[in-house]
Design an enzyme around this catalytic site. Structure first.
Site, PDB file in Angstrom:
ATOM      1  N   THR A 280      71.015 -24.843  65.776  1.00  0.00           N
ATOM      2  CA  THR A 280      69.621 -25.253  65.669  1.00  0.00           C
ATOM      3  C   THR A 280      68.739 -24.280  66.438  1.00  0.00           C
ATOM      4  O   THR A 280      69.197 -23.572  67.333  1.00  0.00           O
ATOM      5  CB  THR A 280      69.389 -26.651  66.256  1.00  0.00           C
ATOM      6  OG1 THR A 280      69.526 -26.594  67.691  1.00  0.00           O
ATOM      7  CG2 THR A 280      70.358 -27.678  65.692  1.00  0.00           C
ATOM      8  N   ASP A 281      67.457 -24.258  66.099  1.00  0.00           N
ATOM      9  CA  ASP A 281      66.483 -23.628  66.983  1.00  0.00           C
ATOM     10  C   ASP A 281      66.320 -24.552  68.190  1.00  0.00           C
ATOM     11  O   ASP A 281      66.889 -25.651  68.246  1.00  0.00           O
ATOM     12  CB  ASP A 281      65.159 -23.435  66.234  1.00  0.00           C
ATOM     13  CG  ASP A 281      64.284 -22.346  66.851  1.00  0.00           C
ATOM     14  OD1 ASP A 281      64.583 -21.896  67.980  1.00  0.00           O
ATOM     15  OD2 ASP A 281      63.285 -21.962  66.216  1.00  0.00           O
ATOM     16  N   ALA A 282      65.545 -24.119  69.164  1.00  0.00           N
ATOM     17  CA  ALA A 282      65.396 -24.888  70.409  1.00  0.00           C
ATOM     18  C   ALA A 282      64.943 -26.313  70.104  1.00  0.00           C
ATOM     19  O   ALA A 282      63.895 -26.532  69.483  1.00  0.00           O
ATOM     20  CB  ALA A 282      64.385 -24.204  71.320  1.00  0.00           C
TER      21      ALA A 282
END
Length: 562
Positions: A280-282
């Site tokens: 995932t992104d942050a």
């Protein structure tokens, strides 16, 4: 999941290590492998604090001093399961250590229109990252900068031409992974269409399926076929494909890719054939936290198809949410094992399960900020600076031709690592003075409408006006427009029809939108000293303008071309 196939390409020994290691892990250890945390301090105490909650599968370095990065890598080497060590290696080695080489922004590289420059960018990122222990590059960015108002993509991309993004993305992938690091192509399903920021809101890739296939889809497919080991999935919705792959979805049920099984499984894995690791992104971004309660979203992201969960809002809370999600059935044991298998397979593909020599301070210093890399940064600057439009007869400039210069500095404060370099305007002013120009920095006069400085004073005092804009897009700032000074836009280009005027932008190629009548406009895509020096060389005629605009610097407006 085929561990022998791309991108893992494991042999019998590697597969045996994956299976043996997975079998040895407790449920808590497996849950720990799902997390890639963010290192802020790089100290032994920070690592001890993390271990009091879980044993993570990976950690990302924010730029540290070189010595700190080397020492932290040694500390992490004590982990019984080898660690993935990541960094935002987007512009060079500066993404992991403060002494690293900033070769250029991706858009600066794109402006050279040379694939070899993209290779050099990847070479710097990979070798300087590896020199301090990194094995995972959160790059390349293969978003397309379609919307000039997008607050995130901008100079972080290879521009708005899908073919250039695809070609440069592919060579970046191949180069970085040839040095033993995994790339993470990002941000699936693709940023750059929206004018919003997924740090603040769930954003939207609004293309229909056919248009997506021809643009973002073709770029991802090329990079996947090139062997990209990981994909970073963004908090970005792709409604057309969500609806096609799951026709039962109502509008309010459409989710960002980080929570959407139809996008991670149906589009990325099934249609594009991606067999590697999804991260995932942050997850601290509002684009992830807004769609559903965090206690559900944390396990739902893994259940939907992500293999690693990037960052936490609160470490103990998020680990608890993941554990509870397993107990509640949101996340199944089978999906947990699948994710852990891919995490371990990536580590085996990188050779982390074998004895590896740790970096030393001396070995790191021999690579980071090397003379060759600095020369490449100068070369990139020379080839990238772009003359967007020119008023005949204004260039080149010299103290004999224009002895008295009125200088307008437009600069924001210090931003994130990928954003603005504070002080560039002051540095550029000094470079002009070094050339022999008599430079006066503009200061708004006291007064208000009807009582402002006489225009004749300007005509009598100055031979040339130079603007330098150092205003960068960055997360949590939804627009980057020029905020002109009071009173009444005192530093606007009021005298553009009376005094030769040059406008230079070093961090955002779209300022013609706010200064359309300026007749000589230059884009440089970066605010480093090599770039500023290259601009001066071109202004004075010592060097020619070589850059080709990777985007529509005219912002689709007719008046910006006047």
């Amino acid at each position: 999941m085929d561990l022998r196939a791309k991108p893992f390409c494991l042999d019998d020994e590697g597969i045996a290590w994956v299976e043996k290691t997975r079998a040895s892990l407790s449920q808590e250890d497996k849950l720990g492998q799902l997390f890639c945390l963010c290192a802020r301090e790089g100290t032994e105490q920070e690592w001890t604090d993390i271990l009091s909650v879980l044993r993570p599968g990976g950690i990302m370095y924010r730029p540290f001093p070189l010595e700190t990065a080397v020492e932290y890598t040694k500390i992490l080497s004590s982990s019984p399961v080898p660690m993935l060590i990541a960094a935002n290696l987007e512009k060079g080695g500066n993404g992991i250590v403060s002494e690293g080489t900033l070769l250029g922004t991706p858009m600066e590289v794109a402006a050279t229109d040379e694939l070899d420059m993209a290779r050099k960018l990847a070479e710097v990122a990979a070798t300087e990252g590896a020199a301090v222990g990194a094995n995972w590059a959160f790059s390349p960015i293969i978003d397309i900068d379609y919307n000039f108002q997008n607050p995130i993509t901008n100079v972080r991309t290879f521009g708005s031409d899908p073919k250039r993004v695809r070609d440069m993305g592919e060579i970046f992938v191949k180069t970085v992974q040839s040095h033993g690091l995994a790339v993470s192509i990002k941000h699936f399903p693709g940023d750059g269409c929206d004018g919003r920021d997924q740090h603040l809101v769930t954003s939207v890739n609004s293309l229909d399926c056919d248009a997506w296939d021809e643009t973002y889809g073709s770029i991802y497919k090329r990079c996947i076929d090139a062997g990209a080991m990981t994909v970073m999935v963004g908090h970005i919705m792709q409604p057309a494909y969500s609806r096609r792959l799951n026709p039962a979805l109502r509008d309010e049920e459409i989710l960002p890719a980080t929570l959407a099984p139809e996008l991670m499984q149906g589009l990325l894995r099934d249609k594009l054939g991606f067999n590697g690791l999804i991260v995932t992104d942050a997850t601290t971004m509002a684009g992830f936290t807004i769609p559903m309660p965090r206690c559900d979203a944390v396990p739902a992201s893994i259940a939907a198809g992500a293999d690693m969960f990037l960052f936490t809002r609160n470490l103990a809370d998020d680990v608890g949410y993941m554990r509870a999600g397993l107990e509640r059935g949101i996340l199944t044991p089978e999906r947990l094992d699948e994710a852990v298998t891919r995490i371990l397979a990536l580590k085996a593909a990188l050779g982390l399960h074998k004895q590896r020599q740790l970096p030393t301070l001396d070995s790191a210093k021999a690579v980071v900020g090397s003379a060759e890399h600095k020369l490449w940064a100068k070369e990139c600057a020379d080839k990238a600076v772009t003359l967007v439009k020119e008023e005949p007869g204004v260039l080149p400039i010299s103290p004999a031709k224009y002895p008295r210069v009125l200088y307008y500095d437009l600069e924001s404060g210090q931003g994130p690592a990928y954003s603005v370099r504070a002080g560039a305007c002051e540095d550029f002013c000094q470079l002009l003075k070094n050339e022999g120009f008599d430079v006066e920095v503009f200061k708004p006069a006291e007064g208000f409408e009807g009582f402002m400085a006489s225009m004749e004073d300007y005509l009598d005092k100055y031979d040339l006006i130079v603007y330098l804009a150092n205003l960068a897009t960055k997360s949590n700032q939804t627009t980057v427009r020029i905020e002109w000074a009071q009173p009444m836009g005192a530093n606007c280009p009021h005298y553009v029809t009376s005094i030769p005027t040059i406008f230079i932008s070093v961090e955002n190629p779209y300022h013609l939108y706010d200064a359309p009548r300026v007749k000589t406009f230059i884009n440089a895509y970066n605010s480093t000293m090599p770039v500023l020096e290259a601009i001066v060389d071109k202004l004075t005629g010592r060097s020619t303008f070589k850059g080709k605009s990777p985007v529509d610097a005219f912002c689709g407006q007719w008046d910006t071309k006047l």
